[in-house]
Design an enzyme around this catalytic site. Structure first.
Site: not given
Length: 604
Positions: A535-536
């Site tokens: 999720w980066h």
């Protein structure tokens, strides 16, 4: 338990982790829920006037938007528009023990909106006040000094902005035994020196900060709004911005002068900048995130002309860089079954290697769900993964390559989960992500619906240097698991572990997948075929490509972008600290510019 069953179980266990006008903005009709949390300036978008005026319009109440709006409100009238609701009162957001549930929630009001990349990996974008800080594993660490220099930021202001963030919501974690073993194992595996507890990004092994307090309660970027000037800030929730409004600039650049947003019942509202915008003081600022900001630029006519024309959007400014250079740090992991019960812990320890891989861990796979027998295990599968959940279907089925993660494959894996002994859920994951990454992709519009997800392609591992970094990271993880420091949480004869990873006793851990004929690089294969997201994701509005060094959108006036879409590389091991810092940092910079300009005007 067969090797295939344990391999699929390991992949699936990871699924659980991982106003009327500007003079009346003092909000007289805050919702009951907002008043309960002392947010009297927060209202539902359906109560918004049809037309209103502000000095600043901030689109996106997320990790950057909340500190930005709070800072700007110190001296100006600010409107913050958020498409989601409040994070408070939702245990899936507020409780560490329900971290996985927020990501598994597929309801229309979920704080996480799922999307599947064109690569076949399921991901999530925030849809809640506070943004990604309401959904993540809570780890807090600053960017490196080199990253700050490369970004061209004022180091003193950066440090002051970090401290402002940290005073509000950063805590020192209590480190349970599993995390302590990981810390010691990393050091024994050569990820040195031992940096102890620090918020700085340094090579070696360290304990970082967390936004979870000692009671396991999450603190989010929405908390920054408590520092806002309550009579200068208005927040509208469930407000979906459909486009930025531009007027011709004559011989000059087009000027942003307002936005249009829709409330949850379909009502349309127009918000304008005071003075019409374009005078250099009042601005629209996009903080809608890596997906939202490029998407909104394109919906507003700022983007690649060919793509805009394909969707019938009038081109305001042909900007080929919008939506380009988007990247997602790939995550790969190994599950380590434990002979003893393991306490819940999210990311607390990180190993920053010198070859470009970051190693972290999470433990207590059941995440507070008591497992008593096979029926309870089956219930846990249904509750956390969803028997037909798209999250399991394409994000977390690490036992098959991303593009083969079909509903049928998911159903087969879930059936295996039902038959597992509950002890198979006991243990933890060691995760890695790679620096950068160097592989990048793009965002394209699927439609002109601002509520819909755009099409996102990340091109995981397209650059061979990313694959090499991942493989070296897997090797480092192997050394950690085999270290004496980690012995308490591994089986002495390695039989259960070797079964889990489908490789001989002399080599652990390895590929969960069947071997491909002629394959000579199993670790590289493992990286490609078990890739997930951490999720980066970032990019799409790069500094120097779409925005300038002051985050103004090039080619137009009165418009900035301040969020992770401006990053070329993800900062530090986990980006949330730097995204929050950037919101505060740019708020201070914008206010300083405003009053310098005002002083110059007063002299004349």
């Amino acid at each position: 338990m067969s090797a295939a069953h344990m391999g699929r179980a390991a992949a699936l266990i990871l699924a659980t982790l991982l106003a009327s006008s500007c003079v009346s903005v003092s909000v007289t009709v805050a919702s009951k829920e907002a008043r309960r949390y002392n947010f009297r300036f927060v209202r539902h978008a359906r109560d918004a006037p049809a037309v209103s005026y502000y000095n600043y319009i901030v689109v996106g109440g997320g990790t950057a938007g909340c500190p930005l709006a709070a800072t700007l409100s110190e001296h100006s009238r600010v409107l913050l528009l958020e498409r989601g609701g409040l994070p408070y009162g939702n245990r899936n957001v507020s409780s560490e023990y329900h971290f996985a549930d927020a990501l598994a929630d597929t309801s229309p009001l979920s704080p996480a909106q799922r999307f599947v990349s064109e690569d076949g990996v399921v991901n999530a974008r925030a849809r809640v006040l506070g943004g990604g800080s309401c959904l993540n594993a809570g780890f807090y660490t600053r960017a490196s000094a080199g990253y700050v220099r490369a970004a061209g930021w004022d180091a003193r202001l950066v440090n002051a902005s970090y401290r402002w963030v940290e005073r509000a919501l950063v805590f020192r974690p209590g480190v349970p035994r599993w995390q302590r073993a990981l810390h010691a194992g990393l050091l024994e595996a050569g990820v040195t020196p031992d940096n102890g507890y620090t918020l700085e990004h340094l090579p070696g092994t360290k304990i970082g900060g967390t936004i979870f307090d000692r009671r396991g309660r999450r603190h989010t970027a929405a908390d920054f709004l408590r520092r806002a000037h309550p009579r200068r800030l208005t927040v509208f929730l469930h407000a979906t911005v459909s486009r930025v409004l531009f007027r011709p600039g004559g011989k000059k650049k087009p000027v942003a002068y307002g936005v249009v947003f829709t409330d949850s019942v379909g009502g349309e509202h127009h918000v304008y900048l005071r003075g019409g915008g374009g005078g250099g003081k009042n601005e629209v600022i996009l903080a809608a995130g890596t997906l939202g900001s490029p998407q909104l630029l394109m919906l507003s006519g700022v983007g690649p002309r060919v793509q805009l024309e394909r969707h019938g959007i009038r081109t305001v400014h042909d900007h080929p860089g919008v939506g380009q250079g988007v990247a997602d740090n790939p995550m790969n992991s190994v599950f380590v079954p434990s002979p003893v019960p393991v306490a819940l812990s999210l990311v607390q320890v990180v190993g920053v290697t010198r070859f470009g891989s970051f190693i972290e861990g999470v433990s207590g796979s059941q995440f507070g769900i008591p497992l008593h027998g096979r029926a309870a295990a089956s219930h846990a599968v249904a509750r956390n993964f969803g028997m037909f959940s798209p999250m399991v279907r394409s994000r977390q089925l690490g036992t098959v390559p991303p593009r083969e993660r079909t509903p049928e494959a998911m159903r087969r894996a879930a059936e295996v989960m039902r038959r597992l002994d509950p002890r198979a859920f006991r243990g933890g994951f060691i995760l890695e992500k790679i620096l950068g990454p160097l592989s990048t992709g793009h965002i394209e519009l699927r439609s002109t619906d601002a509520r819909a997800n755009p099409a996102v392609t990340f091109n995981y591992f397209r650059d061979p240097r990313d694959v090499e970094r991942c493989a070296r990271g897997i090797q480092a993880m192997e050394r950690v698991v085999r270290s004496p420091a980690f012995a308490r949480f591994t089986y002495a004869n390695h039989s259960a572990m070797d079964a889990a990873f489908r490789r001989g006793a002399a080599h652990f851990p390895v590929n969960l997948l069947p071997r491909h004929p002629g394959d000579t690089r199993p670790l590289q294969q493992y990286c490609r075929e078990t890739v997930m997201t951490i999720w980066h994701y970032h990019g799409g509005c790069h500094v120097g490509g779409v925005v300038d060094q002051d985050y103004r959108v090039m080619g137009v006036r009165g418009l900035r972008v301040v969020d992770s879409s401006t990053f070329k590389y993800s900062p530090g091991t986990n980006p949330q600290a730097t995204v929050m810092m950037l919101g505060r940092y740019m708020g201070l910079r914008i206010l300083r510019e405003r009053w310098i300009r005002k002083g110059a005007e007063d002299k004349h």
